[in-house]
Write an enzyme that holds these catalytic residues in place. Sequence first.
Site, PDB file in Angstrom:
ATOM      1  N   LYS A 147      76.766  59.600  62.130  1.00  0.00           N
ATOM      2  CA  LYS A 147      76.998  59.453  63.568  1.00  0.00           C
ATOM      3  C   LYS A 147      77.815  58.182  63.759  1.00  0.00           C
ATOM      4  O   LYS A 147      77.780  57.277  62.925  1.00  0.00           O
ATOM      5  CB  LYS A 147      75.666  59.328  64.314  1.00  0.00           C
ATOM      6  CG  LYS A 147      75.744  59.632  65.791  1.00  0.00           C
ATOM      7  CD  LYS A 147      75.641  61.113  66.074  1.00  0.00           C
ATOM      8  CE  LYS A 147      75.963  61.423  67.527  1.00  0.00           C
ATOM      9  NZ  LYS A 147      75.711  62.825  67.870  1.00  0.00           N
ATOM     10  N   ASP A 190      80.617  63.632  71.221  1.00  0.00           N
ATOM     11  CA  ASP A 190      79.255  63.425  71.733  1.00  0.00           C
ATOM     12  C   ASP A 190      79.458  62.861  73.142  1.00  0.00           C
ATOM     13  O   ASP A 190      80.537  63.057  73.736  1.00  0.00           O
ATOM     14  CB  ASP A 190      78.464  62.459  70.826  1.00  0.00           C
ATOM     15  CG  ASP A 190      76.974  62.407  71.177  1.00  0.00           C
ATOM     16  OD1 ASP A 190      76.245  63.341  70.811  1.00  0.00           O
ATOM     17  OD2 ASP A 190      76.533  61.432  71.825  1.00  0.00           O
TER      18      ASP A 190
HETATM   19  P1  NDP Z   1      78.909  64.334  78.033  1.00  0.00           P
HETATM   20  O1  NDP Z   1      79.505  62.985  77.948  1.00  0.00           O
HETATM   21  O2  NDP Z   1      79.789  65.518  78.184  1.00  0.00           O
HETATM   22  O3  NDP Z   1      77.868  64.382  79.251  1.00  0.00           O
HETATM   23  C1  NDP Z   1      76.785  63.523  79.291  1.00  0.00           C
HETATM   24  C2  NDP Z   1      76.014  63.782  80.571  1.00  0.00           C
HETATM   25  O4  NDP Z   1      74.801  63.037  80.531  1.00  0.00           O
HETATM   26  C3  NDP Z   1      76.755  63.309  81.806  1.00  0.00           C
HETATM   27  O5  NDP Z   1      76.383  64.099  82.901  1.00  0.00           O
HETATM   28  C4  NDP Z   1      76.252  61.877  81.946  1.00  0.00           C
HETATM   29  O6  NDP Z   1      76.351  61.350  83.253  1.00  0.00           O
HETATM   30  C5  NDP Z   1      74.795  62.032  81.564  1.00  0.00           C
HETATM   31  N1  NDP Z   1      74.303  60.760  81.049  1.00  0.00           N
HETATM   32  C6  NDP Z   1      74.791  60.052  79.999  1.00  0.00           C
HETATM   33  N2  NDP Z   1      74.098  58.915  79.837  1.00  0.00           N
HETATM   34  C7  NDP Z   1      73.159  58.924  80.812  1.00  0.00           C
HETATM   35  C8  NDP Z   1      72.136  58.023  81.166  1.00  0.00           C
HETATM   36  N3  NDP Z   1      71.943  56.892  80.492  1.00  0.00           N
HETATM   37  N4  NDP Z   1      71.332  58.370  82.208  1.00  0.00           N
HETATM   38  C9  NDP Z   1      71.524  59.510  82.900  1.00  0.00           C
HETATM   39  N5  NDP Z   1      72.486  60.405  82.605  1.00  0.00           N
HETATM   40  C10 NDP Z   1      73.283  60.113  81.576  1.00  0.00           C
HETATM   41  O7  NDP Z   1      77.961  64.457  76.758  1.00  0.00           O
HETATM   42  P2  NDP Z   1      77.364  65.777  76.095  1.00  0.00           P
HETATM   43  O8  NDP Z   1      77.071  66.787  77.127  1.00  0.00           O
HETATM   44  O9  NDP Z   1      78.219  66.129  74.949  1.00  0.00           O
HETATM   45  O10 NDP Z   1      75.993  65.216  75.478  1.00  0.00           O
HETATM   46  C11 NDP Z   1      74.758  65.249  76.179  1.00  0.00           C
HETATM   47  C12 NDP Z   1      73.613  65.130  75.200  1.00  0.00           C
HETATM   48  O11 NDP Z   1      73.672  66.205  74.256  1.00  0.00           O
HETATM   49  C13 NDP Z   1      73.595  63.845  74.351  1.00  0.00           C
HETATM   50  O12 NDP Z   1      72.267  63.480  74.087  1.00  0.00           O
HETATM   51  C14 NDP Z   1      74.260  64.304  73.054  1.00  0.00           C
HETATM   52  O13 NDP Z   1      73.894  63.484  71.958  1.00  0.00           O
HETATM   53  C15 NDP Z   1      73.671  65.693  72.932  1.00  0.00           C
HETATM   54  N6  NDP Z   1      74.394  66.592  72.046  1.00  0.00           N
HETATM   55  C16 NDP Z   1      75.712  66.880  72.271  1.00  0.00           C
HETATM   56  C17 NDP Z   1      76.377  67.749  71.440  1.00  0.00           C
HETATM   57  C18 NDP Z   1      77.762  68.192  71.697  1.00  0.00           C
HETATM   58  O14 NDP Z   1      78.214  69.116  71.015  1.00  0.00           O
HETATM   59  N7  NDP Z   1      78.472  67.630  72.655  1.00  0.00           N
HETATM   60  C19 NDP Z   1      75.710  68.311  70.250  1.00  0.00           C
HETATM   61  C20 NDP Z   1      74.301  68.021  70.152  1.00  0.00           C
HETATM   62  C21 NDP Z   1      73.706  67.163  71.014  1.00  0.00           C
HETATM   63  P3  NDP Z   1      77.473  60.241  83.577  1.00  0.00           P
HETATM   64  O15 NDP Z   1      78.754  61.008  83.624  1.00  0.00           O
HETATM   65  O16 NDP Z   1      77.061  59.642  84.868  1.00  0.00           O
HETATM   66  O17 NDP Z   1      77.437  59.248  82.437  1.00  0.00           O
END
Ligand code: NDP
Length: 447
Positions: A126, A166
């Site tokens: 990571k 991510d």
């Molecule tokens: P994105 O950046 O596309 O979206 C993240 C989302 O989560 C946004 O809506 C963001 O809001 C919100 N968010 C981030 N940090 C916080 C916080 N501290 N408090 C509240 N909301 C928060 O990321 P992904 O959708 O790709 O990832 C989301 C989760 O899924 C993570 O945990 C990631 O590790 C996990 N994941 C992702 C994979 C992938 O293929 N993308 C694979 C496996 C797991 P804002 O815009 O306001 O920051």
Amino acid sequence: MKQTIESFLSEVESKNRNEPEFMQAVQEVAETVIPYIVQHDIYHGKNILLRMAEPERVLMFRVSWVDDQGEIRVNRGYRIEMNSAIGPYKGGLRFHPSVDLSVLKFLAFEQVFKNSLTTLPMGGGKGGSDFDPKGKSDGEVMRFCQSFMTELFRHIGPNKDIPAGDIGVGGREIGYMFGQYKRLKNEFTGVLTGKGITWGGSLIRPEATGYGNVYFAENMLHKNNKTFEGKSVVISGSGNVAQYAAEKCIQLGAKVITLSDSSGYIYDAEGIDEKKLAFVMELKNNRRGRISEYVKDYPSAQFFAGKRPWETPCDIALPSATQNELDEKDALALVKNGCVCVSEGANMPSTHKAIAVFHKHKILFAPGKASNAGGVAVSGLEMAQNSLRYNWTRDEVDAKLKGIMHDIHKSCIQYGEESNGYINYVKGANIAGFVKVADAMLAQGVV
Ligand code: NDP
């Protein structure tokens, strides 16, 4: 047993002080895997879990770049190469101000087990940076990504370490990093996954984590003679994972009633249908706006500033934003309001105490390392297609994704079924993930 686990954890903690997220991830694994090790002689005296809790390599580097005002900015870049026993390091890059060693080590540790569960030959890693893409221009994001890759490129490669996206790293960032890697190495290889479809990407990769999580939840529900049809679903986040989880839920006839971002959540009692979801995708992916803007276009919905959606009554919850976004109080609210299934799209969104509540109330609960493994699984399929110089169709990739999620579910049952019939998916995922990596490490000697 308790003492064995505690002494293991205190040894790991002594080397990893001030790393709460990493210790949280290690503790969750230790509590289920150490009892299994104790029952199986082949692992005795090998310190396998201790070796797995120690990254093979940690890279930390300066990332300097110039902003639109001509100011020089400095961020910190990281890559944790955690374990390569079953394949090259594989795992995403996160760009978010909260990124530090603890967060990335927890993610890398989880990734090792997750990748093992996918049945594909991928080790775990990571990386990322404390850089915040929010509010930056495309030019600033490009210059940052180029500077980041100018250091990272010497450590990665299609048979060595293959990063992906991510939080904060989507198609735009992968494009800028891939371009810089190609320029520095003068070769076109599958060194990153999540690439654009015309330059080496796989169909279904953007959808894979969200779809995969819903497929996993479907498997859990089917085992209990239930389906998504007509169920109300609470989703947190509004990024990549949340968007495609919502899309699949809608396709399966469920009603998605919430989405969120770090400023709050929206509740739409009428349900977020395909048209409204298309609005969210445009808002978040192209306009890079805030979820609160949803209520301007759909005034019958409500926005709750600074709140998380877990008090909303629902049948199914899919936490899809970030780590520790669902605590004990939230878990109790979900259970009280009738939720029967919680399937994690994000990595470690539920706290230790929240998971204890789900287990106590015999809720169907899937930990992210099993339920969100669809993303990395399709990344593995992207690597395979790059090696073959061939593209599978959308239906072919989707069918493979479904098959992989089904197999992960089966492995969780194999190792997680308790005497009363309840499936402890945390235990199942941890042990199934552990066995494959541990056996490879045993075979490869002390390295
Ligand atoms: P994105 O950046 O596309 O979206 C993240 C989302 O989560 C946004 O809506 C963001 O809001 C919100 N968010 C981030 N940090 C916080 C916080 N501290 N408090 C509240 N909301 C928060 O990321 P992904 O959708 O790709 O990832 C989301 C989760 O899924 C993570 O945990 C990631 O590790 C996990 N994941 C992702 C994979 C992938 O293929 N993308 C694979 C496996 C797991 P804002 O815009 O306001 O920051």
